[in-house]
Enzyme design. Structure first.
Site, PDB file in Angstrom:
ATOM      1  N   GLN A  82      32.908   4.574   3.407  1.00 23.77           N
ATOM      2  CA  GLN A  82      32.769   5.037   4.793  1.00 23.77           C
ATOM      3  C   GLN A  82      31.312   5.425   5.059  1.00 23.77           C
ATOM      4  OE1 GLN A  82      34.130   8.872   6.505  1.00 23.77           O
ATOM      5  NE2 GLN A  82      35.554   7.631   7.705  1.00 23.77           N
TER       6      GLN A  82
ATOM      7  N   ARG B  63      36.257   3.520  12.352  1.00 26.17           N
ATOM      8  CA  ARG B  63      37.138   4.672  12.571  1.00 26.17           C
ATOM      9  C   ARG B  63      36.749   5.382  13.862  1.00 26.17           C
ATOM     10  NH1 ARG B  63      38.960  10.117   9.227  1.00 26.17           N
ATOM     11  NH2 ARG B  63      41.110   9.441   9.001  1.00 26.17           N
TER      12      ARG B  63
ATOM     13  N   TYR C 196      30.952  13.084  14.989  1.00 25.10           N
ATOM     14  CA  TYR C 196      29.689  12.727  14.355  1.00 25.10           C
ATOM     15  C   TYR C 196      28.895  11.779  15.253  1.00 25.10           C
ATOM     16  CZ  TYR C 196      31.799  15.213  10.512  1.00 25.10           C
ATOM     17  OH  TYR C 196      32.375  16.201   9.751  1.00 25.10           O
TER      18      TYR C 196
END
Length: 367
Positions: free
Chosen positions: A100, A233, A186
């Site tokens: 990730q 994601r 984020y």
């Protein structure tokens, strides 16, 4: 025909043994200095290789992308070499693992940046905290993130390039693919939302402009390692960290349509996972399925019955489990055989040694 959690499924060029994924979870165990993955991490991931797919803990694409102590990176030769231990161990155990890719944006602290402010689309505080550890003792605590510095337009292409470079490093380290972290407040998520992005250039203002950074990152990563080895994601219903945006569901559907055109391996939805959290609306799930034809992974406090139900409804192809995998390295077997699940120790979630990390036994040993 009803789809089962325990049936195999293809994911890009990969054949997964089942439809159970291990969700990405920060555990803060990398070796210091340098945020280097180590043998302890290799053991931890290999223990959980019975998952059809493992998505690694969030891994910073650059020093600027770091926001928490002891989190690993994918931007130095030492980090790439360290990750090879994990990917080799997972593959030897028959597993599949994606890395990730992470840039935290404003979810950070000057301690990680030589005293400089973290960067973000706009100079707006996340009103949140990050975990900072004492480099001498390894003990840490939560500290407030400051108001970040807004990125100059000319800085953005360099960050896009950092994502692509980290993706190439992930493949060089032996990962089967990469997942772009565009969720949970984020950097990419900060660009997507009107609450955190008040820019007046080509990356802000309209919904189309706020999608631009995501589009550029996805295109760069897919161009570097192949769309079939790239996942994304997003978090459609999460509002913490100042991320409430009334347009976000529509924004995610539009993002799904864009990545569908690129042929990405999957879209991973980080759903709400706290008590009294909002349900993901069914009309959103239907709209996303219409917009995006690839594999969909869902994560968010799923148990066996909820997982089987969402697969049967056709809204997901794979279900990711997070915290249950911490104390249950053999989670797929426990779910399949209806075995009891062990409880995790919250005190050992972040930082520390093997205790509460790679010391949880499989069911045979526990029995």
């Amino acid at each position: 025909m009803t789809t089962s959690l325990f049936e195999p499924v293809t994911l890009g060029p990969l054949e997964l043994a089942n439809r159970i994924a291990m969700a990405p979870m920060t555990r803060a165990r990398s070796t210091q200095p340098g945020n280097v993955p180590n043998e302890m991490m290799a053991t931890y991931y290999a223990q959980r290789a019975a998952a059809g797919l493992i998505v690694s803990e969030a891994t910073q694409i650059s020093p600027q992308g770091q926001g928490y102590s002891y989190t690993p990176g994918l931007h130095s030769d030492e980090q790439v070499a360290g990750w090879r231990k994990t990917t080799a161990a997972v593959h030897a155990a028959g597993g599949r693992i994606f890395a990730q890719l992470w840039h935290v944006g404003r979810m950070s602290h000057p301690v990680f940046h030589g005293g400089d402010l973290p960067v973000a689309p706009s100079a707006i505080s996340p009103q949140a905290q990050v975990w900072v550890a004492d480099p001498e003792t390894g003990t840490g605590g939560m500290v407030d993130s400051p108001v970040p510095r807004a990125l100059e337009t000319g800085e953005i292409p360099g960050i896009v390039a950092d994502y692509a470079r980290a993706a190439e490093n992930a493949i060089a380290a032996g990962f089967d693919g990469v997942e772009i972290h565009g969720a949970n407040g984020y950097l990419i998520d900060q660009f997507l939302r009107s609450s955190s992005n008040t820019r007046d250039d080509g990356y802000g203002g309209s919904q189309e402009n706020r999608l631009r950074f995501l589009q550029e990152v996805v295109e760069a990563v897919a161009g570097a390692v192949g769309a079939e080895r790239t996942g994304l994601r997003l978090s459609p219903v999460i509002t913490q960290r100042g991320m409430h945006d009334p347009q976000i569901l529509d924004t995610v559907v539009k993002a799904g349509r864009r990545i569908d055109a690129l042929g990405l391996a999957y879209l991973h939805l980080a759903e709400a996972d706290w008590d009294d959290a909002p349900e993901t609306p069914e009309d959103f799930r239907k709209a996303l399925r219409a917009a995006y034809s690839g594999r969909i992974i869902v994560a968010g406090r799923y148990d066996l019955s909820r997982a089987e139900a969402i697969l049967a409804a056709g809204y997901a192809d794979i279900v990711a489990f997070g915290r249950p995998f911490i104390a249950n390295p053999d989670l797929p077997r426990r779910l399949r055989e209806n075995l009891p699940l062990a409880d995790l120790d919250p005190a050992t979630l972040f930082g520390g040694d093997e205790t509460g990390y790679s010391t949880y036994p499989a069911f045979e040993t526990a029995a």
